[in-house]
Motif scaffolding. Structure first.
Motif: not given
Length: 307
Positions: A138-166
């Protein structure tokens, strides 16, 4: 086919690794289409720290891919060279509600997140009940359906990069567009926080029932499928363009355009990944010929075509 086994060298370079590392592991059972070749290396991290440890010590020239429940993906028959990372629900699937905030690991099913929000009397996440994927997708593709999308509700996403840093990303950092995110594709999302709106529980449950009824009545959810195949072009519905091009029920090998909803491709039982992808490309050609519109794949295609 099989790839050279990289796991002995990787294990030697990562003596404290706690997750599972497998060579030439079949990916077909992990996808909804049930097709495709193996991953050269399949890694299932024990937790976020284990994931970071792995990435810190992984050779930088090895490609890395992430899969969830495989609901919106075609793994090609030649398999996937490099490393496929699968975040398991046990380590990355927790979902909890605190006030009006829902925190979820990226292996959590979208449907589960909607259920936890409903139990906390929070609205705005009901659309997730109709998406058969995980929060990572959902984060990667802004998933949505039935009139709603991930962008409408997201506050924050946490990720790790290829160096292992958060890293932490707010809504604007994600650069959401229609069925896409502008976030660096090499990032591996591990968790997210969403904001709901306190609402009457009856209204929330009613909306979720509507979402479920729509899926059951309009989509081939009991077939081997990958969900919506093509993005809706601006001002158009992809399924209407496919239907107008005469593609409802069209077959290539064991793959077929769904009679029920013709923006869905299905594996009728013996399809290969090649059959499914070629069917999609045939549909795109026919739509282009009849309407002049170039349909864009929504389903992700991963790996090598068979020789």
């Amino acid at each position: 086919m099989s790839f050279p086994d990289l796991t002995p060298d990787l294990k030697a370079a990562m003596p404290e690794l706690r997750g599972r590392l497998l060579a030439n592991e079949g990916l077909a059972p992990l996808t909804w289409f049930r097709v495709g070749g193996p991953a050269q290396v399949l890694f299932t991290p024990a937790d976020a720290d284990d994931l970071a440890y792995f990435l810190q010590r992984l050779p930088t020239d090895l490609p890395v891919y992430v899969v969830g429940v495989g609901s919106n993906m075609i793994v090609r028959d030649g398999g996937v060279p490099g490393v496929v990372i699968r975040l398991a629900p046990r380590a990355f699937g927790e979902v909890k509600a605190e006030g009006d905030i829902i925190t979820a690991g990226t292996a959590a099913l979208d449907k589960r997140v909607a259920e936890v929000a409903a139990s906390a009397n929070l609205s705005g996440l009901e659309f997730l009940f109709g998406i058969p994927g995980t929060i990572g997708g959902a984060l990667r593709m802004n998933a949505g359906a039935n009139g709603g999308e991930t962008k409408d509700i997201l506050i924050e996403a946490i990720a790790v990069d290829r160096r292992g840093e958060t890293h932490r990303f707010n809504n604007a950092d994600m650069k959401f567009t229609y069925r896409a995110s502008g976030a660096d594709p090499s990032l591996i999302f591990t968790a997210a926080r969403f904001r709901g709106t306190p609402s009457a529980p009856e209204a929330i449950r009613s909306r979720m029932a509507e979402v479920q009824a729509h899926r059951e009545n309009a989509q081939p959810i009991r077939e081997k499928t990958g969900g919506s195949t093509f993005k809706n072009p601006p001002g158009h519905s992809a399924w209407k363009l496919v239907d107008a091009a005469g593609c409802r029920g069209l077959k290539v090998g064991g793959a077929q355009v769904s009679e029920m909803h013709c923006n869905f491709l299905i594996n009728t039982g013996n399809a290969t990944a090649h059959d499914i992808e070629m069917l999609g490309e045939t549909v795109r050609e026919r739509v282009r010929a009849t309407s002049g519109i170039e349909l864009q794949w929504e389903i992700k295609r991963l790996g090598l075509k068979a020789n």
